[in-house]
Write a protein that holds these residues in place. Structure first.
Motif, mmCIF file in Angstrom:
data_model
loop_
_atom_site.group_PDB
_atom_site.id
_atom_site.type_symbol
_atom_site.label_atom_id
_atom_site.label_comp_id
_atom_site.label_asym_id
_atom_site.label_seq_id
_atom_site.Cartn_x
_atom_site.Cartn_y
_atom_site.Cartn_z
ATOM 1 N N MET A 1 0.836 -1.187 0.000
ATOM 2 C CA MET A 1 0.000 0.000 0.000
ATOM 3 C C MET A 1 0.877 1.245 0.000
ATOM 4 S SD MET A 1 -2.884 1.067 2.706
ATOM 5 C CE MET A 1 -1.670 1.749 3.791
ATOM 6 N N THR A 2 0.960 1.881 -1.144
ATOM 7 C CA THR A 2 1.802 3.061 -1.242
ATOM 8 C C THR A 2 1.202 4.190 -0.409
ATOM 9 O OG1 THR A 2 2.032 2.354 -3.514
ATOM 10 C CG2 THR A 2 3.020 4.450 -2.929
ATOM 11 N N PHE A 3 2.065 4.947 0.249
ATOM 12 C CA PHE A 3 1.620 6.090 1.022
ATOM 13 C C PHE A 3 2.038 7.348 0.269
ATOM 14 C CE2 PHE A 3 2.786 8.679 5.059
ATOM 15 C CZ PHE A 3 1.692 9.508 4.861
ATOM 16 N N ASN A 12 5.885 6.909 -0.461
ATOM 17 C CA ASN A 12 6.550 5.884 0.355
ATOM 18 C C ASN A 12 6.079 4.502 -0.069
ATOM 19 O OD1 ASN A 12 7.964 7.356 2.822
ATOM 20 N ND2 ASN A 12 6.064 8.430 2.363
ATOM 21 N N CYS A 13 7.009 3.636 -0.379
ATOM 22 C CA CYS A 13 6.650 2.280 -0.817
ATOM 23 C C CYS A 13 7.362 1.244 0.048
ATOM 24 C CB CYS A 13 7.065 2.048 -2.267
ATOM 25 S SG CYS A 13 6.520 3.339 -3.389
ATOM 26 N N LYS A 14 6.734 0.096 0.150
ATOM 27 C CA LYS A 14 7.300 -0.958 0.996
ATOM 28 C C LYS A 14 7.653 -2.185 0.148
ATOM 29 C CE LYS A 14 6.021 -3.771 5.024
ATOM 30 N NZ LYS A 14 5.089 -3.861 6.146
ATOM 31 N N PHE A 56 12.804 -11.039 13.606
ATOM 32 C CA PHE A 56 11.535 -10.413 13.239
ATOM 33 C C PHE A 56 11.662 -9.794 11.845
ATOM 34 C CE2 PHE A 56 7.941 -7.486 15.012
ATOM 35 C CZ PHE A 56 7.066 -8.058 14.116
ATOM 36 N N PHE A 57 12.513 -8.782 11.716
ATOM 37 C CA PHE A 57 12.766 -8.236 10.380
ATOM 38 C C PHE A 57 14.035 -7.406 10.365
ATOM 39 C CE2 PHE A 57 9.744 -5.210 12.446
ATOM 40 C CZ PHE A 57 10.481 -4.034 12.410
ATOM 41 N N HIS A 75 10.965 1.634 1.613
ATOM 42 C CA HIS A 75 11.280 0.964 2.864
ATOM 43 C C HIS A 75 11.494 -0.512 2.554
ATOM 44 C CE1 HIS A 75 9.305 4.201 5.631
ATOM 45 N NE2 HIS A 75 10.299 4.643 4.905
ATOM 46 N N TYR A 77 12.272 -4.273 3.662
ATOM 47 C CA TYR A 77 12.159 -5.178 4.809
ATOM 48 C C TYR A 77 12.595 -6.582 4.403
ATOM 49 C CZ TYR A 77 9.163 -1.906 7.462
ATOM 50 O OH TYR A 77 8.668 -0.829 8.155
ATOM 51 N N LEU A 91 3.102 -10.939 9.338
ATOM 52 C CA LEU A 91 2.917 -9.550 9.774
ATOM 53 C C LEU A 91 3.665 -8.576 8.875
ATOM 54 C CD1 LEU A 91 3.437 -9.947 13.638
ATOM 55 C CD2 LEU A 91 1.279 -9.735 12.417
ATOM 56 N N LYS A 94 2.210 -7.120 5.566
ATOM 57 C CA LYS A 94 1.111 -6.144 5.651
ATOM 58 C C LYS A 94 1.471 -4.885 4.859
ATOM 59 C CE LYS A 94 -1.487 -4.006 9.394
ATOM 60 N NZ LYS A 94 -2.792 -4.600 9.202
ATOM 61 N N GLY A 95 0.600 -4.496 3.953
ATOM 62 C CA GLY A 95 0.812 -3.247 3.219
ATOM 63 C C GLY A 95 1.982 -3.267 2.242
ATOM 64 N N HIS A 127 -3.451 -11.433 3.185
ATOM 65 C CA HIS A 127 -3.521 -9.977 3.265
ATOM 66 C C HIS A 127 -4.308 -9.393 2.089
ATOM 67 C CE1 HIS A 127 -0.920 -9.158 6.665
ATOM 68 N NE2 HIS A 127 -0.043 -10.017 6.210
ATOM 69 N N PHE A 129 -3.572 -9.917 -1.121
ATOM 70 C CA PHE A 129 -2.739 -9.698 -2.305
ATOM 71 C C PHE A 129 -2.671 -10.985 -3.122
ATOM 72 C CE2 PHE A 129 -0.693 -6.848 0.886
ATOM 73 C CZ PHE A 129 -0.979 -5.656 0.270
#
Lengths: 194, 164
Positions: A1-3, A12-14, A56-57, A75, A77, A91, A94-95, A127, A129
């Protein structure tokens, strides 16, 4: 989910690096971190165990520059690859805007690759997707090892939808930026459609 | 899933609300992060803080705690509180979508922070509802043929990002 932040003029992209345990996800991020100009990156955060396994990440924020007057921030991860960390892996998706699947080229890790890919497909679905539509790149890592299978055999078994595929040796950086670039490009192209 | 879009008008409103919260709660820093780890707005003494990392770790923390809640049959844990020697962190969920973080020290107290956060949460929920509505309206307008600012991103634009 781009912000999309119109106030700060930022996108902002993940992007999530996925793959089986010890395939080199963290090494990809480490190389990107080492080779990026200090002004374009934030801190590399690793939530790892005492033996340096991702717990975790890992997280690395990157500024790629400006597109159409908007600062593009990615970003990056990684997920913990070990099978029993599935709840945490879920988790982190997500997004997500784009996924890199880092495959371990060694014959002995083929089953782990396949299992992890199926796990990715399943977790994305939870999620909402779909791996067939989300920006996605396959990286065949550890090409320098003598036990590596031929690339075309890996491609045959792991390529999901004709996604861009790169051969890599993450510790020396071979294929690392090509992979990142390919996934970032797809993510930005997605923005065009919206 | 729809993208999260923040417009200038609401951004200013959010900053105003969290600025007021910072003063009323006598906090050091107040910031807002979305559940995916993107920082939305921050107020306070930010110079000594790596807010990007803070945002990502906060979201990770909330996500892990949410996972825990579901495992034991709870919907969520709407408040998390971390107590340190000097500084404390109060984390709460606003409108099930964003995370409000208040960092405070001995000049304030948990009770005061909790009280002020409750008031600010109502204001923030209103603003985020308005954003949601605006995004949906914007989407409908686009269907009528108004271009998004990114409709014309070219391959060249993207390639130029990666030129050394």
């Amino acid at each position: 989910m781009t912000f999309i932040n119109y106030a700060a003029r930022e996108i902002n992209c993940k992007i999530v690096y996925y793959g089986p345990g010890l395939c080199g996800k963290t090494t990809n991020l480490q190389y990107i971190y080492d080779r990026t100009n200090p002004s374009a990156k934030g801190k590399l955060i690793s939530l790892a165990t005492e033996t340096d396994r991702t717990l975790f990440f890992d997280f690395l924020p990157l500024d790629l520059g400006t597109v159409r007057g908007f600062k593009t921030r990615f970003h990056l991860y990684t997920v913990p690859g070990q099978v029993f960390y599935d709840a945490s892996r879920k988790l982190i998706l997500k997004g997500v805007d784009g996924v890199v699947f880092v495959a371990d080229s060694q014959d002995a890790r083929m089953d782990a690759n396949v299992e992890s890919l199926q796990n990715l497909e399943k977790n994305l679905k939870e999620h909402g997707f779909d791996l067939t539509t989300i920006p996605y790149v396959l990286q065949l890592n550890k090409r320098d090892l003598p036990t590596a299978l031929p690339a075309d055999e890996l491609y045959r078994q792991l390529n999901y939808k004709g996604e861009p595929t790169f051969e890599a040796t993450a510790p020396t950086g071979v294929g690392v930026f090509d992979t990142l670039k390919a996934v970032a490009k797809q993510v930005l192209m997605e923005l065009r459609k919206k | 899933m729809s993208d999260f879009v923040l417009f200038d008008e609401e951004f200013q409103q959010i900053k105003e609300v969290i600025g007021r919260l910072k003063m009323d709660a006598q906090a050091k820093v107040v910031f807002i992060v979305d559940k995916n780890g993107q920082q939305i707005a921050a107020q306070g003494d930010l110079e000594s803080l790596d807010t990007t990392s803070l945002a990502s770790l906060t979201a990770g923390n909330v996500a892990a705690t949410d996972g825990l809640a579901k495992l034991i049959g709870e919907k969520e844990f709407p408040v998390l509180f971390h107590e340190g020697e000097r500084d404390n962190v109060y984390i709460s969920i606003v409108g099930q979508r964003v995370i409000l973080v208040v960092i405070f020290d001995e000049r304030s107290s948990l009770g005061l922070v909790r009280l002020r956060v409750r008031k600010a949460t109502q204001d923030l929920e209103r603003i985020f509802d308005a954003i949601q509505k605006k995004v949906e309206e914007e989407k409908e307008r686009r269907h009528e043929g108004i271009d998004s600012p990114f409709a014309e991103i070219t391959d060249d634009d993207i390639d130029s990002l990666f030129r050394e």
